[in-house]
Design a protein around this motif. Sequence first.
Motif, PDB file in Angstrom:
ATOM      1  N   ASN A 156       0.899  -1.170  -0.031  1.00  0.00           N
ATOM      2  CA  ASN A 156       0.070   0.076  -0.139  1.00  0.00           C
ATOM      3  C   ASN A 156       0.878   1.441  -0.123  1.00  0.00           C
ATOM      4  O   ASN A 156       0.429   2.184  -0.550  1.00  0.00           O
ATOM      5  CB  ASN A 156      -1.017  -0.071   1.346  1.00  0.00           C
ATOM      6  N   HIS A 163      -3.860   1.858  -8.726  1.00  0.00           N
ATOM      7  CA  HIS A 163      -4.459   1.021  -7.476  1.00  0.00           C
ATOM      8  C   HIS A 163      -4.539  -0.522  -7.843  1.00  0.00           C
ATOM      9  O   HIS A 163      -4.206  -0.726  -9.000  1.00  0.00           O
ATOM     10  CB  HIS A 163      -5.827   1.496  -7.250  1.00  0.00           C
ATOM     11  N   ALA A 172      -7.322  -6.956   0.595  1.00  0.00           N
ATOM     12  CA  ALA A 172      -7.568  -5.413   0.248  1.00  0.00           C
ATOM     13  C   ALA A 172      -8.270  -5.560  -1.026  1.00  0.00           C
ATOM     14  O   ALA A 172      -7.813  -5.242  -2.115  1.00  0.00           O
ATOM     15  CB  ALA A 172      -5.758  -4.907  -0.049  1.00  0.00           C
ATOM     16  N   LEU A 207      -5.482  -1.470  -3.002  1.00  0.00           N
ATOM     17  CA  LEU A 207      -4.083  -0.719  -2.417  1.00  0.00           C
ATOM     18  C   LEU A 207      -4.185   0.784  -3.131  1.00  0.00           C
ATOM     19  O   LEU A 207      -4.781   0.816  -4.128  1.00  0.00           O
ATOM     20  CB  LEU A 207      -2.891  -1.595  -2.881  1.00  0.00           C
ATOM     21  N   THR A 233      -5.561   2.287   5.697  1.00  0.00           N
ATOM     22  CA  THR A 233      -6.646   1.415   5.364  1.00  0.00           C
ATOM     23  C   THR A 233      -6.558   0.159   6.264  1.00  0.00           C
ATOM     24  O   THR A 233      -5.337  -0.082   6.605  1.00  0.00           O
ATOM     25  CB  THR A 233      -6.291   0.759   3.800  1.00  0.00           C
TER      26      THR A 233
END
Length: 750
Positions: free
Chosen positions: A605, A615, A634, A654, A660
Amino acid sequence: MGNHTHPDPVWFPKIATRRAPISRVDPSPFPAASHSHLPSRPRLHTFISIPQETLLIRRLVCTSLLALGCAAALAQSSPATPISTQQISIGRSVVALYGPWKFHPGDSPLVPATHAPLWATPAFDDASWETVDLTPEAGSFDPVAGYSGFVPGWTRRGHRNLWGYAWYRIHVRVVAPPGEKLALSGPADIDDVYELFSNGNLVGSFGDFSHSRPTVYFTQPMMFPVSAAANSGALDMVIAVRVWMESFTLSTTPDAGGMHTAPMLGELSAITAENQMRWLELLRAYAPRPVETVLFVIIAIVAFSLTLFDRSDRAYLWTGIAFLISSAITAFSVIGSWTQWIGYRTGNVIVDVFLYGSSWIAWTMVWWAWFRLSRPAWLPRALAVLTPLCMVSILLAENLLFILSPGMTTALHDATIVLRILLLSLFILVVVQGIRLRGLAGWLVVPPALCVCISTFTSELGVLHIRTIWFPFGVQVTIGDLSRFLMIGTLGVLLLQRLLTSVREQRRLALDIKQAQEVQQVILPQPRSVFPGLIVESEYRPALDVGGDFFQIIPHASDGSLLIVAGDVTGKGLKAGMLVALLVGAMRSTVEATNDPRAILEALNRRLLGRGDAHATCLVLRIAADGSVSLANAGHMPPYLNGDPLPVDGALPLGLSPATDFSSMRFNLAEGDRLVLISDGIVEATDAEHHLYGFDRTHQLLRTTASASAIAATAQSWGQEDDISVISVTRTTWEGHLDRLSGLISQSGD
């Protein structure tokens, strides 16, 4: 209609009828007795004699007699043979009515009894009218159309602001054989339309006079039969021409007003032949225009098709638009010159106003996009503002709405000159910027750009009597034609250069993709791997050459655990492949320090944060030697255990947030359990009717299908839309492991 044009691309200048010069027959004196029937007041006449014998027939007779004499001398001993003789009639002719003409502005009053125009009647006294001679000066040529034999109109003879109706009259005496059929050929160039009278009778017209304001067309060859000659061989005629000129002709045509060439009078068949010749010349002059129209349409289609290969390059789109506009201009030139389907006003609104203004935007943006310019940033906006202003100014300057006086249109015409100069400045600025940035490619645009500069002011050059139209081999060639042909040649060279560059780029890109494929194959694990107590199968089928799905299978020798990482980056293709390489590298370096699933996700991440739209979803599994599994997720698809999805909580992918909270869970794999990890490419597979494969079919598939390759093949056959990746993990005993291994070996052997 006369030659009313704006800078090229413009409405279409009328074609000259370039006929062989016809000598005027000098009047011979008539006996006084032959004039006893004429009124006593003095009157100007043109006497026209159409002889039946000329010098040519006398020469033919003499030559024939000489030939017969020689033949008789050579054949004295031979028997006489009959001679076939063809009778030849010489003398059917056409005479140009140069004058003297009588001219008067305004329209004629009507005769109360007949409601016919008084000024068309033979008895009307026109002695006080102005005298006009239509004999062209040596070396004169039309300042707009470019042909020779041009006579300036009434604006050069003291009627500067005259528009509307005006009349011409001429008195002629025709000497011809009894009963000879005569005809009149209308003037080849006139502003704008006319009605033709012979001895008070309307014999024909050019233009539509059925409305209060006549409809104007572009001048075309016209002929009108008139009364036959009298039995005595002499016929007195008064020919009257009622002319209508629009107000906008004053500001759009130099030396405007009335007839610029003389009508012609002659024997019917000779006038018919002359009219046919003029039509053939008109057809020949505009013959290249249909070819140009088709050529421009083809180029536009090719340019539009090139946008399919590179949608990011706007040059092809603007090129297609520009040539589509050029094809419309040439098409209207043909329609306006060969037919009377489109009136002058309608044609000028379409061409001078809309197509002319649109062509400025199109051609300027062609080179703006072609040279990939971005500065000055205000130029496209300035172009978008100036072009509509130029359109409106032309609409008003030509008085196409019939709402302004000639004085106001003259001032507005000056405004159009200023706006055209500003638009031309923007075009030149783009070319200069292109030369600075692109070198040779920019210099290639200079020749057509110079022609554009000249063609922008063809009307003004016409006022200065500078020729901008030529007739090689009878075909009309304008400075606008030259600019368009040079533009085609320049674009052809640049397009070839761009094509070669594009081919090189495509080859380089293909090599990059091939290398990316090779790198991706290197970082992907083997399709079948065997570990203590575990058998792992994997299948990967990218949607494009380089995919965005990734997975890694990493055994840990110190404790016998197995780490499985699966993910999916946003997008597809080379960009996604590069992001995959970044994540795999980061993952490999992180695993050296820790094999905790949550810690690995946190490290990945951090690598993606701050990289724009980079992403990825990701799932990390750690399978211990005793079968216990720890999982961190994730946003990835949940794994399926023995065909059923595991209850994994959702989480953000991510690269979206530094804080997160990834979902996690623990469970055990018993002997014989099968754990399957899939990407969303299976669920999102779409058939030809746009039906998704969906979760229900996926659930059923994973319950009934054992191998990873069969799962991937089923989804792909449904309709692949995204990358497909499948990882199947089966826990087994050593005995089962050996059996499974032998089965895999036999499958690979098959």
